[in-house]
Design an enzyme around this catalytic site. Structure first.
Site, PDB file in Angstrom:
ATOM      1  N   TYR A 181       0.900  -1.064  -0.068  1.00  0.00           N
ATOM      2  CA  TYR A 181       0.050  -0.043   0.132  1.00  0.00           C
ATOM      3  C   TYR A 181       1.105   1.181  -0.054  1.00  0.00           C
ATOM      4  O   TYR A 181       0.792   2.191   0.753  1.00  0.00           O
ATOM      5  CB  TYR A 181      -0.944  -0.098   1.219  1.00  0.00           C
ATOM      6  CG  TYR A 181      -2.089   0.868   1.002  1.00  0.00           C
ATOM      7  CD1 TYR A 181      -3.240   0.482   0.187  1.00  0.00           C
ATOM      8  CD2 TYR A 181      -2.373   2.099   1.740  1.00  0.00           C
ATOM      9  CE1 TYR A 181      -4.462   1.280  -0.075  1.00  0.00           C
ATOM     10  CE2 TYR A 181      -3.568   2.840   1.361  1.00  0.00           C
ATOM     11  CZ  TYR A 181      -4.473   2.299   0.637  1.00  0.00           C
ATOM     12  OH  TYR A 181      -5.511   3.193   0.461  1.00  0.00           O
ATOM     13  N   GLY A 182       2.143   1.029  -0.977  1.00  0.00           N
ATOM     14  CA  GLY A 182       2.718   2.387  -0.847  1.00  0.00           C
ATOM     15  C   GLY A 182       2.375   3.288  -2.088  1.00  0.00           C
ATOM     16  O   GLY A 182       1.160   3.264  -2.208  1.00  0.00           O
ATOM     17  N   GLN A 196       2.357   2.989  -5.527  1.00  0.00           N
ATOM     18  CA  GLN A 196       1.529   2.324  -6.349  1.00  0.00           C
ATOM     19  C   GLN A 196       0.175   1.722  -5.832  1.00  0.00           C
ATOM     20  O   GLN A 196      -0.946   1.858  -6.248  1.00  0.00           O
ATOM     21  CB  GLN A 196       2.142   1.258  -7.325  1.00  0.00           C
ATOM     22  CG  GLN A 196       2.945   2.025  -8.431  1.00  0.00           C
ATOM     23  CD  GLN A 196       2.391   2.746  -9.469  1.00  0.00           C
ATOM     24  OE1 GLN A 196       1.432   2.419  -9.988  1.00  0.00           O
ATOM     25  NE2 GLN A 196       3.076   3.959  -9.860  1.00  0.00           N
ATOM     26  N   SER A 254       2.530  -3.637   9.441  1.00  0.00           N
ATOM     27  CA  SER A 254       2.792  -2.459   8.684  1.00  0.00           C
ATOM     28  C   SER A 254       2.098  -1.361   8.966  1.00  0.00           C
ATOM     29  O   SER A 254       0.814  -1.116   9.184  1.00  0.00           O
ATOM     30  CB  SER A 254       2.172  -2.974   7.080  1.00  0.00           C
ATOM     31  OG  SER A 254       2.261  -1.798   6.359  1.00  0.00           O
ATOM     32  N   SER A 300       0.920   0.982   6.942  1.00  0.00           N
ATOM     33  CA  SER A 300      -0.144   1.252   6.199  1.00  0.00           C
ATOM     34  C   SER A 300      -1.423   0.484   6.511  1.00  0.00           C
ATOM     35  O   SER A 300      -2.442   0.830   5.881  1.00  0.00           O
ATOM     36  CB  SER A 300       0.388   0.958   4.537  1.00  0.00           C
ATOM     37  OG  SER A 300       1.714   1.322   4.325  1.00  0.00           O
ATOM     38  N   LYS A 313      12.316  -7.133  -2.696  1.00  0.00           N
ATOM     39  CA  LYS A 313      11.526  -7.770  -1.573  1.00  0.00           C
ATOM     40  C   LYS A 313      10.622  -8.813  -2.198  1.00  0.00           C
ATOM     41  O   LYS A 313      10.005  -9.713  -1.705  1.00  0.00           O
ATOM     42  CB  LYS A 313      10.783  -7.002  -0.818  1.00  0.00           C
ATOM     43  CG  LYS A 313      11.778  -6.150   0.223  1.00  0.00           C
ATOM     44  CD  LYS A 313      11.079  -5.597   1.321  1.00  0.00           C
ATOM     45  CE  LYS A 313      11.916  -4.877   2.311  1.00  0.00           C
ATOM     46  NZ  LYS A 313      11.212  -3.693   2.873  1.00  0.00           N
ATOM     47  N   HIS A 326       6.116  -3.718 -12.922  1.00  0.00           N
ATOM     48  CA  HIS A 326       7.378  -3.667 -13.245  1.00  0.00           C
ATOM     49  C   HIS A 326       8.187  -5.023 -13.543  1.00  0.00           C
ATOM     50  O   HIS A 326       7.692  -5.914 -13.017  1.00  0.00           O
ATOM     51  CB  HIS A 326       8.308  -3.012 -12.529  1.00  0.00           C
ATOM     52  CG  HIS A 326       9.884  -2.795 -12.933  1.00  0.00           C
ATOM     53  ND1 HIS A 326      10.151  -2.594 -14.198  1.00  0.00           N
ATOM     54  CD2 HIS A 326      11.004  -2.699 -12.078  1.00  0.00           C
ATOM     55  CE1 HIS A 326      11.703  -2.311 -14.156  1.00  0.00           C
ATOM     56  NE2 HIS A 326      11.982  -2.670 -13.073  1.00  0.00           N
ATOM     57  N   GLY A 328       2.534   6.684  -8.278  1.00  0.00           N
ATOM     58  CA  GLY A 328       1.316   6.499  -7.665  1.00  0.00           C
ATOM     59  C   GLY A 328       0.534   7.938  -7.407  1.00  0.00           C
ATOM     60  O   GLY A 328      -0.540   7.463  -7.457  1.00  0.00           O
ATOM     61  N   GLU A 345      16.432   5.239 -16.248  1.00  0.00           N
ATOM     62  CA  GLU A 345      16.582   5.506 -14.974  1.00  0.00           C
ATOM     63  C   GLU A 345      18.135   5.733 -14.577  1.00  0.00           C
ATOM     64  O   GLU A 345      18.819   6.547 -14.174  1.00  0.00           O
ATOM     65  CB  GLU A 345      15.973   4.935 -13.612  1.00  0.00           C
ATOM     66  CG  GLU A 345      16.306   3.421 -13.463  1.00  0.00           C
ATOM     67  CD  GLU A 345      15.191   2.397 -12.919  1.00  0.00           C
ATOM     68  OE1 GLU A 345      14.139   3.051 -12.901  1.00  0.00           O
ATOM     69  OE2 GLU A 345      15.761   1.300 -12.429  1.00  0.00           O
TER      70      GLU A 345
END
Ligand code: NAD
Ligand code: MG
Length: 330
Positions: free
Chosen positions: A24-25, A27, A50, A52, A84, A107, A133, A194
């Site tokens: 829940y970051g 994105q 977490s 979040s 991760k 990704h 996001g 990048e």
């Protein structure tokens, strides 16, 4: 090149399905909230501890631990940090996948470089918004969308294209337009962009320009404004009107000097080194290095961060930004 819009996608592909958004970051919050408001049945998967967890609940979403969320879902979107994902996949996701489920990424790194190898009876696709996001979320609430890429890696039941387009529609992507790519193309171009241009190239260009001016005896404050601060103005002009739009807006002196000096800075040698960077991405050398770096506890990343923190441009920049009330601080 085909662009897919709302009319090319059917949200009913997700009817009677549960989508688990893991993470829940940046994105994760955008995907989960947009899907929810598009009428899709969404749950969020997080670690019990977490920070979040409360946030997702406050946003009106139902949260489970990662393994439990995967077990309850038909479609599992993995929006955890890329480094991760492999570990969480092995412990929480893989044991809870059933035939007919779909695994989704934003990704391609872990699939393309074989860090995650899902069973053959699992559909695997990517929907990658071409924006951060918070933009995916904000633009959706305004009735529009951020363009997305989608790609298919495994399609055991022949429904993955429709499912991918439905997912893209659910997060608002087909309002703007969606383009098909492959995991290979998305991963390699993303890493190259990048490294050579966006994060690596531009920061070295700024820092070297700053350093040349300061070493020549000019005030660091002036060098900072010229080389870093004004970058935003120039990039905004290119973002809106391309390189021509930028050159139209600056003075003729800047246009002439830029066009004649630019190719002296970025010359054939730079191009050769960019090609080598791309080759090391394509042949897996970079992926190998980054995977091992993480396994070793990130000693090089930490050393590089320390080195960057001590750069003179950062010292002077932090003082100067305090003078600029309009620059938001985190
Ligand atoms: P992020 O770091 O913002 O969020 C990661 C989330 O995962 C957080 O909610 C964190 O609490 C959770 N998390 C971390 N470790 C966990 C674990 N072990 N178990 C369960 N949850 C855990 O990540 P992000 O930037 O949203 O990136 C997610 C994916 O989206 C990545 O694949 C990234 O490449 C891709 N992506 C990101 C952007 C972007 O703008 N940030 C754009 C396109 C694609
Ligand atoms: Mg990227």
């Amino acid at each position: 090149m085909k662009l897919y819009y709302d009319n090319d996608a059917d949200l009913s592909e997700l009817e009677n399905k549960t989508v688990a958004v893991l993470g829940y970051g940046s994105q994760g919050h955008a995907h989960a909230r947009n899907l929810h408001e598009s009428g899709v049945s969404v749950i969020v998967g997080l670690r019990r501890d977490s920070a979040s967890w409360m946030k997702a609940e406050a946003d009106g979403l139902t949260v489970f631990e990662t393994a439990e969320a995967t077990k309850k879902a038909d479609v599992v979107m993995v929006l955890l940090p890329d480094e991760k994902q492999k570990d969480v996949y092995e412990t929480d996701i893989k044991p809870n996948l059933r035939s007919g489920n779909a695994l989704v990424f934003a990704h391609g790194f872990n699939i393309h470089f074989s860090q995650i190898v899902p069973p053959e009876n699992i559909g695997v696709f990517m929907v990658a918004p071409k924006g951060p996001g918070h933009l995916v979320r904000r633009v959706y609430t305004e009735g529009a969308g951020v363009p997305c890429l989608f790609a298919i890696h495994q399609d055991p039941d022949g429904n993955i294209r429709d499912l991918a387009l439905a997912y893209a529609k659910g997060i608002g992507g087909t309002r703007a337009g969606v383009i098909e790519t492959t995991f290979e193309e998305e991963t390699e171009t993303d890493l190259f962009g990048e490294q050579a241009v966006l994060c690596g190239g531009v920061t070295e260009l700024i820092n070297t320009g700053f350093d040349v001016l300061v070493k020549a005896g000019y005030k660091p404050e002036i060098a900072y404004f010229e080389c870093l601060h004004e970058m935003k103005l120039i990039v905004d002009l290119m973002y809106e009107g391309g390189i021509a739009g930028m050159y139209y807006s600056v003075s003729d002196t800047a246009e002439y000097g830029g066009m004649t000096s630019g190719p002296k800075v970025i010359d054939a040698g730079t191009r050769k080194r960019m090609e080598q960077i791309l080759a090391d991405i394509q042949n897996g050398q970079f992926a190998r290095e980054w995977i091992l770096e993480n396994r070793a506890g990130r000693p090089s990343l930490e050393a590089l961060r320390r080195k960057h923190d001590r750069l003179p441009i950062e010292m002077i920049g932090s003082e100067l930004r305090d003078m600029m009330s309009w620059i938001k601080k985190e």
